[in-house]
Design a protein around this motif. Structure first.
Motif, mmCIF file in Angstrom:
data_model
loop_
_atom_site.group_PDB
_atom_site.id
_atom_site.type_symbol
_atom_site.label_atom_id
_atom_site.label_comp_id
_atom_site.label_asym_id
_atom_site.label_seq_id
_atom_site.Cartn_x
_atom_site.Cartn_y
_atom_site.Cartn_z
ATOM 1 N N ALA A 114 60.864 85.972 15.880
ATOM 2 C CA ALA A 114 60.258 86.384 17.172
ATOM 3 C C ALA A 114 59.186 87.479 16.828
ATOM 4 O O ALA A 114 59.370 88.395 16.247
ATOM 5 C CB ALA A 114 61.401 86.839 18.107
ATOM 6 N N VAL A 115 58.065 87.358 17.953
ATOM 7 C CA VAL A 115 57.037 88.032 17.986
ATOM 8 C C VAL A 115 56.804 88.700 19.362
ATOM 9 O O VAL A 115 56.909 88.145 20.256
ATOM 10 C CB VAL A 115 55.748 87.724 17.192
ATOM 11 C CG1 VAL A 115 54.434 88.545 17.498
ATOM 12 C CG2 VAL A 115 55.790 87.332 15.918
ATOM 13 N N THR A 116 56.581 90.085 19.321
ATOM 14 C CA THR A 116 56.349 90.392 20.863
ATOM 15 C C THR A 116 54.927 90.450 21.273
ATOM 16 O O THR A 116 53.904 90.611 20.605
ATOM 17 C CB THR A 116 56.546 91.972 20.820
ATOM 18 O OG1 THR A 116 58.142 92.323 20.399
ATOM 19 C CG2 THR A 116 56.251 92.551 22.300
ATOM 20 N N VAL A 117 54.630 89.995 22.527
ATOM 21 C CA VAL A 117 53.223 89.874 23.126
ATOM 22 C C VAL A 117 53.223 90.926 24.233
ATOM 23 O O VAL A 117 54.412 90.984 25.228
ATOM 24 C CB VAL A 117 53.004 88.287 23.628
ATOM 25 C CG1 VAL A 117 54.233 87.694 24.555
ATOM 26 C CG2 VAL A 117 51.716 88.094 24.289
ATOM 27 N N MET A 118 52.297 91.698 24.638
ATOM 28 C CA MET A 118 52.219 92.524 25.772
ATOM 29 C C MET A 118 50.881 92.254 26.469
ATOM 30 O O MET A 118 49.904 91.819 25.989
ATOM 31 C CB MET A 118 52.018 93.886 25.161
ATOM 32 C CG MET A 118 53.258 94.237 24.209
ATOM 33 S SD MET A 118 53.193 95.741 23.453
ATOM 34 C CE MET A 118 51.719 95.281 22.340
ATOM 35 N N ALA A 119 51.067 92.640 27.889
ATOM 36 C CA ALA A 119 49.948 92.294 28.737
ATOM 37 C C ALA A 119 49.616 93.667 29.635
ATOM 38 O O ALA A 119 50.955 93.895 30.168
ATOM 39 C CB ALA A 119 50.123 90.982 29.167
ATOM 40 N N ASN A 120 48.650 93.835 29.998
ATOM 41 C CA ASN A 120 48.608 94.852 31.164
ATOM 42 C C ASN A 120 48.165 93.898 32.570
ATOM 43 O O ASN A 120 47.214 93.301 32.451
ATOM 44 C CB ASN A 120 47.148 95.847 30.839
ATOM 45 C CG ASN A 120 47.752 96.829 29.785
ATOM 46 O OD1 ASN A 120 48.731 97.116 29.687
ATOM 47 N ND2 ASN A 120 46.885 97.133 28.819
ATOM 48 N N VAL A 121 48.789 94.151 33.340
ATOM 49 C CA VAL A 121 48.615 93.376 34.867
ATOM 50 C C VAL A 121 48.047 94.716 35.925
ATOM 51 O O VAL A 121 48.926 95.605 36.116
ATOM 52 C CB VAL A 121 50.091 92.839 35.132
ATOM 53 C CG1 VAL A 121 49.526 92.220 36.628
ATOM 54 C CG2 VAL A 121 50.533 91.824 34.070
ATOM 55 N N SER A 122 46.997 94.402 36.425
ATOM 56 C CA SER A 122 46.331 95.273 37.410
ATOM 57 C C SER A 122 46.464 94.810 38.639
ATOM 58 O O SER A 122 46.375 93.737 38.936
ATOM 59 C CB SER A 122 44.958 95.492 36.942
ATOM 60 O OG SER A 122 44.288 94.387 37.277
ATOM 61 N N ASN A 123 46.440 95.705 39.659
ATOM 62 C CA ASN A 123 46.613 95.709 41.104
ATOM 63 C C ASN A 123 45.328 96.140 41.959
ATOM 64 O O ASN A 123 45.435 97.099 41.945
ATOM 65 C CB ASN A 123 47.936 96.061 41.674
ATOM 66 C CG ASN A 123 48.180 95.698 43.361
ATOM 67 O OD1 ASN A 123 47.155 94.978 43.761
ATOM 68 N ND2 ASN A 123 49.056 96.034 43.817
ATOM 69 N N ALA A 124 44.549 95.317 42.097
ATOM 70 C CA ALA A 124 43.200 95.743 42.907
ATOM 71 C C ALA A 124 43.327 95.700 44.251
ATOM 72 O O ALA A 124 42.412 95.931 45.170
ATOM 73 C CB ALA A 124 41.917 94.928 42.377
ATOM 74 N N GLY A 125 44.646 95.423 44.858
ATOM 75 C CA GLY A 125 44.862 95.377 46.263
ATOM 76 C C GLY A 125 45.089 96.823 46.772
ATOM 77 O O GLY A 125 45.282 97.702 46.173
ATOM 78 N N ASN A 126 45.625 96.810 48.269
ATOM 79 C CA ASN A 126 45.808 97.842 48.769
ATOM 80 C C ASN A 126 47.329 97.956 49.142
ATOM 81 O O ASN A 126 47.903 98.814 49.979
ATOM 82 C CB ASN A 126 44.920 98.370 49.843
ATOM 83 C CG ASN A 126 44.768 96.902 50.944
ATOM 84 O OD1 ASN A 126 45.600 96.138 50.860
ATOM 85 N ND2 ASN A 126 43.910 96.836 51.636
ATOM 86 N N ILE A 127 48.066 97.220 48.787
ATOM 87 C CA ILE A 127 49.630 97.189 48.812
ATOM 88 C C ILE A 127 50.363 96.943 47.669
ATOM 89 O O ILE A 127 49.783 96.034 46.828
ATOM 90 C CB ILE A 127 49.935 96.113 49.948
ATOM 91 C CG1 ILE A 127 49.757 94.827 49.930
ATOM 92 C CG2 ILE A 127 49.632 96.814 51.380
ATOM 93 C CD1 ILE A 127 50.566 94.002 50.815
ATOM 94 N N ALA A 128 51.510 97.342 47.424
ATOM 95 C CA ALA A 128 52.335 96.863 46.109
ATOM 96 C C ALA A 128 52.704 95.524 46.313
ATOM 97 O O ALA A 128 52.847 94.853 47.030
ATOM 98 C CB ALA A 128 53.456 97.630 46.086
#
Length: 486
Positions: free
Chosen positions: A358-372
């Protein structure tokens, strides 16, 4: 006693044009008027639209192309003009007022009903005013001079006539100190003009927008009403549902989803606080994936983009109604606050691995909206989804998600997270992760389950051979002791 007065009317029919509407920069009846009576019946006329004017003290209604202030009515159509001129009764009793003329193509009306005979008159209270509108039918034969003349009739009303239930226009208790007639006009399909004459300071008037469509689809998202408070005197505002693309774009940049927009212009700079009331079919927001709780209205005054609070007032007639209060007029965009999540980037912890490792994969998820918002992201290896982790991201923030991926068959596999490439994973016998290689080079075990092999140590085969040798030696010694010596 019946009194008569004639006013010339120019009513030439012209090719299709748009209607024009009055300027209300000055209060009505403050200047010259057409006086129609005296003594008991004191009636005067005053223009209240660009179709009417005073000419040598007489009222002239001009619907022709020669009118410098207004275009003519549409050809081969039925056109309604709600407020052409005003009739004011200045007497101390009551008055019946009606209009007669010589054209079948024109109908005059007041308070929503024809006033073309004594039997269909409008009754005015002392000092009361009524707006006179016109309905012009140009679908038949037309010619210049539709109306050669009109006659305005005014008769003092008998007390018995008023007491018997006649419809009375105006304040029947005390004289009207100021005219406060309300006008609503459809300038075009996408615009309205609202006017109230002589409003007191702080007085609020409700204008009916006749369900002005804001999003281009008839009967969908619409402006229903506008409440306007006067800062003193007449109020006139124009409402336009088109030409607001720039404001919608600014709202979208703030992370909201624009649904429709309207521009409101204060023509007399006399409007105070106002309330805009909107509605849409009940299923409108569900079809667009919008929660009514996330509805908002943005005000774009050309500088700042401010957010107005929205109050949902319930469902009526199969439509959801909501409203927003504003301190002033400009452009307003009805929008839905939303989360706008996307995978910004993705990486692999290691580009190589052994089969099943097993290998770890990572990602950054951004929120450009105005609510969570929350999003489930697909992690794929070689085009096959192997994991679907869920991540929650606050408004204008970024969060990191991780997943473990592996392949049992050797080969090279493209790894993606939410469609974003993380890299290529090479799976081969003898491959090991960079972390495992570093650990082994430091003299540490490659994995927690693999035993450590000492240099020059004995294995199981060597131990079994030694045991067998010792057994042979022991048997030989025992046999030697039993053999007699000669």
């Amino acid at each position: 006693m019946t009194r008569f007065r004639h006013a010339a009317v120019l009513a030439a029919v012209v090719v299709a044009g748009t209607l024009a509407f009055p300027s209300v920069a000055a209060p009505l009846f403050s200047g010259a008027t057409d006086q129609l009576g005296n003594n008991d019946v004191d009636v005067e006329l005053v223009p209240s639209s660009d179709y009417a004017r005073l000419d040598d003290g007489e009222l002239v209604v001009d619907l022709s192309a020669a009118n410098p202030d207004a275009e003519g009515v549409n050809d081969d159509a039925v056109t309604g003009i709600e407020d052409v001129f005003r009739v004011r009764y200045n007497g101390s009793r009551y008055a019946h007022v009606w209009i007669t003329h010589d054209s079948d193509a024109v109908t005059f009306y007041a308070d929503g009903a024809p006033v073309q005979s004594q039997a269909t008159n409008v009754t005015l209270a002392p000092n009361a005013t009524v707006a006179v509108g016109m309905r012009v039918d140009t679908t038949g034969e037309t010619a210049d001079g539709l109306i050669n003349k009109i006659t305005v009739h005014a008769r003092a009303a008998d007390p018995a006539d008023v007491a018997s239930g006649a419809s009375v226009t105006g304040n029947t208790g005390t004289p009207l100190a100021e005219d406060s007639t309300v006008q609503t006009r459809a300038l075009t399909e996408t615009s309205r003009r609202f006017t109230v004459f002589g409003a007191d300071a702080g007085e609020t008037t409700t204008f009916d927008a006749s369900r002005l469509v804001l999003d281009g689809a008839a009967g969908v998202l619409a402006l229903d009403e506008v409440d306007v408070a006067s800062t003193g005197g007449s109020v006139s505002v124009d409402v336009e549902a088109a030409g607001t693309a720039a404001s919608s774009s600014r709202v979208a940049q703030r992370g909201a989803a624009p649904l429709g927009a309207v521009t409101v212009t204060d023509r007399l700079d006399s409007a105070g606080r106002a309330t805009l009331r909107f509605s849409a079919p009940v299923g409108y927001f569900e079809e667009r994936g919008v929660a009514p709780a996330n509805l908002t209205v943005y005000r774009d005054d050309g500088g700042d983009l401010s957010k107005l609070a929205v109050v949902t007032t319930g469902e009526r007639g199969g439509r959801l109604h909501f409203e927003a209060e504003t301190p002033g007029f400009s452009t307003f965009v009805v929008a839905a606050d939303r989360a706008r999540l996307r995978v910004a980037n993705a990486t692999l912890e290691s580009a190589s691995a052994a089969p099943g490792e097993a290998v770890t994969v990572m990602a950054n998820v951004s929120n450009a909206g105005n609510i969570a918002g929350e999003r489930t992201v697909a992690v794929a290896v070689g085009g096959t989804v192997v994991a679907e982790p869920t991540v929650e991201v606050s408004a204008s923030e970024t969060a990191t998600l991780t997943a473990r991926v592996a392949r049992n068959v050797t080969g090279e596999y493209a790894v993606t997270v939410g469609g974003v490439e993380a890299g290529t994973l090479a799976v081969a016998t003898g491959n090991q992760t960079d972390g495992a290689a570093a650990a082994q080079s430091a003299g540490e075990p490659a994995t927690a389950d693999e035993p450590v092999r000492e240099p020059a140590g004995f294995g199981l085969t060597e131990v079994l051979g030694l045991v067998a040798l010792l057994a042979v030696v022991a048997a030989s010694l025992a046999l030697a002791r039993r053999t007699p010596w000669r």
